[in-house]
Write an enzyme that holds these catalytic residues in place. Sequence first.
Site, PDB file in Angstrom:
ATOM      1  N   ASP A  81       0.841  -1.117  -0.024  1.00 15.47           N
ATOM      2  CA  ASP A  81       0.080   0.079  -0.078  1.00 15.47           C
ATOM      3  C   ASP A  81       0.675   1.281   0.075  1.00 15.47           C
ATOM      4  O   ASP A  81       2.144   1.026   0.212  1.00 15.47           O
ATOM      5  CB  ASP A  81      -0.868   0.012   1.109  1.00 15.47           C
ATOM      6  CG  ASP A  81      -0.159  -0.021   2.592  1.00 15.47           C
ATOM      7  OD1 ASP A  81       0.734  -0.920   2.767  1.00 15.47           O
ATOM      8  OD2 ASP A  81      -0.474   0.369   3.630  1.00 15.47           O
ATOM      9  N   GLU A 139      -0.697  -2.137   5.248  1.00 15.01           N
ATOM     10  CA  GLU A 139       0.214  -1.987   6.304  1.00 15.01           C
ATOM     11  C   GLU A 139       0.405  -0.650   7.110  1.00 15.01           C
ATOM     12  O   GLU A 139       0.592  -0.565   8.259  1.00 15.01           O
ATOM     13  CB  GLU A 139       1.865  -2.020   5.888  1.00 15.01           C
ATOM     14  CG  GLU A 139       2.648  -2.473   7.114  1.00 15.01           C
ATOM     15  CD  GLU A 139       3.287  -1.201   7.447  1.00 15.01           C
ATOM     16  OE1 GLU A 139       3.581  -1.075   8.952  1.00 15.01           O
ATOM     17  OE2 GLU A 139       3.546   0.132   6.929  1.00 15.01           O
TER      18      GLU A 139
END
Length: 395
Positions: A81, A139
């Site tokens: 991400d 994350e």
Amino acid sequence: MKNTIIRLSDQIEADVISMYRHLHQYPELSFQEKETSSFIEKILQDEGIPYHNRIGGYGILAWIKGEKAGEHIIGLRADMDALPIEELNTVEYRSKIPHVMHACGHDVHTACLLGCALIMNRLKKDFGGTLLLIFQPGEEQHPGGARLMLQDGLFDNIRPECMLALHTHTEIPCGSVAFGDGCVMASADEIHITVKGKGGHGAMPHLLNDTVLAAAQIVLSLQQIISRRRNPLIPATLSIGRFIADGATNIIPQEVKLSGTLRCMEESERKNLRAYILQTIKATAESYGCSCEIDMKNGYPALINDKNITEEARKYAIELLGEKSVIPMEKRMTSEDFAFYSHVIPSTFFRLGIKGRNNPDCQGQHTGKFLIDEAALKTGVRTLSWIAYRFCEKR
């Protein structure tokens, strides 16, 4: 085999750079990684690597089974991400998505793991055991993609005996990696507070509850927890980064909102501090005639690097890169959701140097000027591949 991995990493270098640049140009925020996961799945399909998808969101679990005798199962993880940051770099492959950027290196992590997958898939006749390749969403955002993938049954059918992950580091030169054991990163808990009271005219404070003063005192009192109630031998920080009192020059608002973060390097002390924080906020608000609402999210635990796994991985890295290129890893009060794996599976999380001649203007993670020297990609691919091979082949 070491020379074979080096040779193969040279052969796929252009492919890995292309993967990295594509990921960098098309970043996606936490839990929105639809196109990123599709990009990864297409590469896995082209290589004939089996996988399961949509685990804990857009997470992917792929596997490569060696054809020699062997039973070791090794997990390798990359997060994928990006962050809500506008890129300020002027490279041709800068982010094409407004206000979204890979400013922490997750594009690097994903490209390195894909490169490792290409190499190890071509070498599966030469090793035993199984490699699990975990491409993880979210994350950067609570509740953490690692937690969600584990809750979604990531290892229900096959469980690794150890887990490894790398992470970029702006102050380590390209060609080097860093290892450290024990607690290497802090836990992270979010704190959201709403102080409520009877607002009113600032010229008549005796007729109202001063929510602004109460909130300000809460900030000060929370810092006294760190200075007076924390075990001084255990690192911890408590920071309030958001203070919204939407009144006016002569208006005390009915509510004030605060948000912050608690970081701690030991789980028992984290538990104690969470309790002290709740007590202090409530008591301080009440002393000003105010009430409060507290949302203290159960965040990421501290990241624990297993001593034996870390020492093995470090030894293998020295075999590949030489002793001068494998350095000690500093402990940090930042957090990382790889910690969820480390609490259930012996793990090691190590740093990959990205500082080189080709990114002289690079600034720290989570800034618009974060950028790697692409020479780091080859080091990352080689290191992951060699360590994975050595763990699978260890006797």
